[in-house]
Design a protein around this motif. Structure first.
Motif, PDB file in Angstrom:
ATOM      1  N   ARG A   1      76.279  15.228 106.227  1.00 20.79           N
ATOM      2  CA  ARG A   1      76.068  13.791 106.068  1.00 20.79           C
ATOM      3  C   ARG A   1      77.098  13.185 105.124  1.00 20.79           C
ATOM      4  NH1 ARG A   1      74.309  10.634 109.583  1.00 20.79           N
ATOM      5  NH2 ARG A   1      75.384  12.258 110.663  1.00 20.79           N
TER       6      ARG A   1
ATOM      7  N   LYS B   1      73.052   1.814 111.999  1.00 20.60           N
ATOM      8  CA  LYS B   1      71.903   2.359 111.261  1.00 20.60           C
ATOM      9  C   LYS B   1      71.511   3.729 111.792  1.00 20.60           C
ATOM     10  CE  LYS B   1      69.679  -1.894 109.738  1.00 20.60           C
ATOM     11  NZ  LYS B   1      68.480  -2.744 109.836  1.00 20.60           N
TER      12      LYS B   1
ATOM     13  N   THR C   1      71.508   7.358 109.672  1.00 22.17           N
ATOM     14  CA  THR C   1      70.266   8.075 109.365  1.00 22.17           C
ATOM     15  C   THR C   1      69.968   9.211 110.341  1.00 22.17           C
ATOM     16  OG1 THR C   1      68.982   6.485 110.666  1.00 22.17           O
ATOM     17  CG2 THR C   1      69.246   6.021 108.310  1.00 22.17           C
TER      18      THR C   1
ATOM     19  N   LEU D   1      68.725  12.527 108.506  1.00 23.63           N
ATOM     20  CA  LEU D   1      67.956  12.364 107.268  1.00 23.63           C
ATOM     21  C   LEU D   1      66.497  12.799 107.395  1.00 23.63           C
ATOM     22  CD1 LEU D   1      69.402   9.071 105.731  1.00 23.63           C
ATOM     23  CD2 LEU D   1      70.105  11.430 105.383  1.00 23.63           C
TER      24      LEU D   1
ATOM     25  N   LYS E   1      69.757   8.452 101.423  1.00 22.70           N
ATOM     26  CA  LYS E   1      68.962   7.342 101.937  1.00 22.70           C
ATOM     27  C   LYS E   1      69.397   6.015 101.322  1.00 22.70           C
ATOM     28  CE  LYS E   1      64.512   7.936 102.657  1.00 22.70           C
ATOM     29  NZ  LYS E   1      63.112   8.335 102.386  1.00 22.70           N
TER      30      LYS E   1
ATOM     31  N   ALA F   1      72.693   5.049 102.946  1.00 25.25           N
ATOM     32  CA  ALA F   1      72.476   4.567 104.314  1.00 25.25           C
ATOM     33  C   ALA F   1      71.877   3.165 104.300  1.00 25.25           C
ATOM     34  CB  ALA F   1      71.570   5.525 105.074  1.00 25.25           C
ATOM     35  N   GLN F   2      70.942   2.917 103.403  1.00 29.83           N
ATOM     36  CA  GLN F   2      70.337   1.585 103.309  1.00 29.83           C
ATOM     37  C   GLN F   2      71.365   0.543 102.878  1.00 29.83           C
ATOM     38  OE1 GLN F   2      67.270   0.637 104.142  1.00 29.83           O
ATOM     39  NE2 GLN F   2      67.659  -1.471 103.549  1.00 29.83           N
TER      40      GLN F   2
ATOM     41  N   SER G   1      73.784  -0.107 105.700  1.00 28.79           N
ATOM     42  CA  SER G   1      73.137  -0.880 106.763  1.00 28.79           C
ATOM     43  C   SER G   1      73.096  -2.358 106.399  1.00 28.79           C
ATOM     44  CB  SER G   1      71.711  -0.372 106.992  1.00 28.79           C
ATOM     45  OG  SER G   1      71.718   0.938 107.459  1.00 28.79           O
TER      46      SER G   1
END
Length: 174
Positions: free
Chosen positions: A39, A81, A85, A88, A157, A160-161, A164
């Protein structure tokens, strides 16, 4: 070369002391960290190129206000998105499995302690100590794996948030 052999022997002794469950925990942690590193690599290389292509695709569109254009924007955001993810949930599951495997090691080690007590009685401390070590070492290994994975999954996380939200903000509607 001798140092590598010494390290290898120490690892084998550690695995033998912890029992079979410790090997399973080690494989689980190895898979978890392989996915975590994948990742991180994806975020640093593939996703940046994907983000540039997505932004160029959106900026190259003449129409950005119609209903169809808004659906295309939504699809572009959704693809980004999804790529962010992708693994994850699997990493999160492996983080949750680590302490459970540690608990399994505790149970099997305690069963060995009780078995040795039933065979030789409470007078032989050496036999009981080996069972106690088979009970505590997997617990420790499972907790260490879960904690290290917990820090990593939290970072992934959040990244990624944030990405996004950033891609959503950058795909502006004129």
């Amino acid at each position: 070369m001798a140092t590598l052999l010494d390290a290898y022997e120490a690892i084998l002794i550690f695995l033998e002391t912890g029992g079979d469950v410790l090997t399973i925990i080690g494989v689980t942690i190895l898979v978890m960290w392989t996915l975590i590193l994948e990742r991180v690599w994806f975020f640093q290389t593939q996703y940046r190129a994907n983000r540039r292509r997505t932004l160029a695709h959106w900026q190259g569109r003449a129409d950005r206000k119609s209903w169809c254009a808004l659906r295309i924007r939504q699809a572009l955001i959704s693809r980004c998105k999804q790529s962010l993810t992708a693994t994850l949930p699997l990493i999160q599951a492996l983080v949750a499995i680590c302490p459970l495997l540690g608990l399994l090691g505790t149970v099997t080690g305690m069963i060995e302690v009780f078995s040795s007590i039933s065979l030789v009685g409470t007078g032989n401390a050496r036999v009981m100590a080996s069972g106690v070590s088979k009970a505590t070492i997997p617990t420790m290994a499972g907790m260490v794996g879960a904690l290290s994975g917990l820090f990593a999954i939290t970072y992934l996380k959040r990244f990624a948030q944030r990405e996004s939200e950033l891609i959503e903000d950058r795909l502006t509607i004129d």
